[in-house]
Design an enzyme around this catalytic site. Structure first.
Site, short mmCIF file in Angstrom:
data_model
loop_
_atom_site.label_atom_id
_atom_site.label_comp_id
_atom_site.label_asym_id
_atom_site.label_seq_id
_atom_site.Cartn_x
_atom_site.Cartn_y
_atom_site.Cartn_z
N GLY A 178 6.65 19.79 35.86
CA GLY A 178 6.56 20.88 34.90
C GLY A 178 6.12 22.20 35.49
O GLY A 178 5.55 23.04 34.78
N THR A 179 6.37 22.44 36.76
CA THR A 179 5.97 23.75 37.33
C THR A 179 6.82 24.87 36.73
O THR A 179 6.35 25.99 36.55
CB THR A 179 6.08 23.77 38.86
OG1 THR A 179 7.45 23.63 39.27
CG2 THR A 179 5.22 22.71 39.49
N ASN A 180 8.08 24.57 36.40
CA ASN A 180 8.90 25.59 35.72
C ASN A 180 8.41 25.82 34.29
O ASN A 180 8.40 26.97 33.81
CB ASN A 180 10.37 25.17 35.73
CG ASN A 180 11.05 25.53 37.03
OD1 ASN A 180 11.25 26.69 37.34
ND2 ASN A 180 11.37 24.53 37.82
N ARG B 229 22.59 6.78 23.86
CA ARG B 229 22.42 8.20 24.20
C ARG B 229 22.45 9.04 22.94
O ARG B 229 21.64 9.95 22.77
CB ARG B 229 23.58 8.65 25.11
CG ARG B 229 23.31 8.54 26.60
CD ARG B 229 24.50 9.11 27.36
NE ARG B 229 24.52 8.63 28.73
CZ ARG B 229 23.83 9.18 29.72
NH1 ARG B 229 23.08 10.24 29.47
NH2 ARG B 229 23.87 8.68 30.94
N MET C 178 15.61 15.41 33.63
CA MET C 178 16.46 14.64 34.53
C MET C 178 17.42 13.69 33.80
O MET C 178 17.87 12.70 34.35
CB MET C 178 15.61 13.84 35.52
CG MET C 178 14.71 14.72 36.39
SD MET C 178 15.61 16.09 37.17
CE MET C 178 16.37 15.21 38.53
N ASN D 121 19.68 25.73 31.69
CA ASN D 121 19.15 24.81 32.70
C ASN D 121 18.87 25.59 33.97
O ASN D 121 19.54 26.59 34.27
CB ASN D 121 20.19 23.72 32.98
CG ASN D 121 19.72 22.73 34.05
OD1 ASN D 121 18.64 22.17 33.96
ND2 ASN D 121 20.53 22.55 35.09
N HIS E 65 18.79 25.07 38.09
CA HIS E 65 19.27 24.13 39.11
C HIS E 65 18.91 24.70 40.48
O HIS E 65 19.11 25.91 40.72
CB HIS E 65 20.79 23.97 38.97
CG HIS E 65 21.38 23.04 39.99
ND1 HIS E 65 21.25 21.67 39.91
CD2 HIS E 65 22.09 23.29 41.12
CE1 HIS E 65 21.86 21.11 40.94
NE2 HIS E 65 22.38 22.07 41.70
N GLU F 90 30.23 19.63 31.63
CA GLU F 90 30.21 19.21 33.04
C GLU F 90 28.82 19.50 33.62
O GLU F 90 28.27 20.59 33.44
CB GLU F 90 31.28 19.95 33.85
CG GLU F 90 31.31 19.49 35.32
CD GLU F 90 32.17 20.40 36.21
OE1 GLU F 90 33.08 21.05 35.67
OE2 GLU F 90 31.90 20.45 37.43
N VAL F 91 28.26 18.55 34.33
CA VAL F 91 26.89 18.69 34.86
C VAL F 91 26.81 19.87 35.83
O VAL F 91 27.72 20.10 36.63
CB VAL F 91 26.46 17.39 35.58
CG1 VAL F 91 25.12 17.55 36.26
CG2 VAL F 91 26.39 16.23 34.58
C1 GRF Z 1 12.88 21.85 40.20
O1 GRF Z 1 13.30 22.06 41.54
C2 GRF Z 1 14.07 22.08 39.29
O2 GRF Z 1 15.00 22.99 39.82
C3 GRF Z 1 14.67 20.74 39.20
O3 GRF Z 1 13.53 19.88 39.06
C4 GRF Z 1 12.53 20.37 39.97
C5 GRF Z 1 11.15 20.11 39.41
O4 GRF Z 1 10.86 21.06 38.46
N1 GRF Z 1 15.58 20.61 38.10
P1 GRF Z 1 9.43 21.10 37.69
O5 GRF Z 1 8.34 21.29 38.73
O6 GRF Z 1 9.27 19.77 36.98
O7 GRF Z 1 9.56 22.26 36.78
#
Ligand code: GRF
Length: 220
Positions: free
Chosen positions: A14-16, A67, A92, A109, A111, A145-146
């Site tokens: 969760g750093t983002n 799903r 993920m 998203n 990436h 598309e992913v």
């Molecule tokens: C990040 O590199 C993001 O680009 C990818 O997952 C990684 C972990 O992100 N999708 P976070 O620290 O959980 O936000």
């Protein structure tokens, strides 16, 4: 002006998410996080949400029969909070076309590559193996598309000779923490339009170029 109501989906550290939390704390913030959803109870990002007093829940993909049922639970939780923009921040799970269409152009998203290069996983190791001189990250609207969809923000960083996947990941992650809040802010301020499969962004372009290796004296 009412702030854009943002829901954040996470699976890990969760750093983002933390970068978004910090940006939403600014006086000039154009958005507010109204819900954090994790598909795993052990996602450290949940403790970041708790520390920020944000509503947060686990919706475990393994406790739903399909799903479609899992995604219905996600959408119901998001809609119950009046979420206007869904942000995948280290989320993920692959989402179905039905979910993507339900949230079309309200789902973004981040990436860790310069899309469309290096879609998928292990982007940093693959970039190093390919010998590219520039790597980076991309924030985009999600499509079926992913790792595809109209690009909102990108940042490029140099790949260094001594880089490992870990050192490159750390350099890119620092830029992710700038790009994701920027993208949310641009969307919240109504400065992003999608036309013909591309984004038109009403914001200034950067000056200059990032060149790696840096040109020496007597530029060519
Ligand atoms: C990040 O590199 C993001 O680009 C990818 O997952 C990684 C972990 O992100 N999708 P976070 O620290 O959980 O936000």
């Amino acid at each position: 002006m009412a702030r854009l109501r943002v829901g954040v989906l996470i699976s890990g550290s969760g750093t983002n998410l933390q970068a978004l939390i910090d940006d939403c704390a600014r006086a000039d913030a154009a958005s507010e996080i109204v819900l954090v959803l994790a598909n795993r109870a052990d996602a450290f990002g949940l403790s970041r949400a708790a520390r920020a007093d944000l509503p947060h829940r686990v919706i475990d993909h393994r406790s739903h029969g399909s799903r479609a049922a899992f995604e219905q639970a996600l959408s119901e939780a998001l809609e119950a909070e009046g979420v206007e923009l869904v942000v995948l921040a280290g989320f993920m799970r692959v989402l179905t076309a039905d979910f993507v269409e339900r949230w079309r152009d309200r789902l973004i998203n981040i990436h860790p590559s310069l899309l469309p290069a290096f879609k998928g996983l292990d982007t940093h190791a693959r970039a190093i193996a390919a010998g590219v001189r520039l790597a980076g990250c991309t924030v985009h609207f999600v499509r079926a598309e992913v790792d595809d969809g109209p690009i909102i923000v990108q940042a490029a960083v140099p790949v260094l000779a001594e880089d490992t996947a870990e050192s490159l990941a750390a350099r890119v992650l620092r830029e992710e923490h700038r790009c994701l809040p920027l993208a949310v802010r641009l969307v919240a301020e109504g400065r992003v339009a999608v036309a013909g499969g591309r984004c038109v962004v009403a914001a200034p372009a950067p000056a200059g170029a990032l060149v790696n290796p840096a040109p020496g004296t007597g530029d060519p």
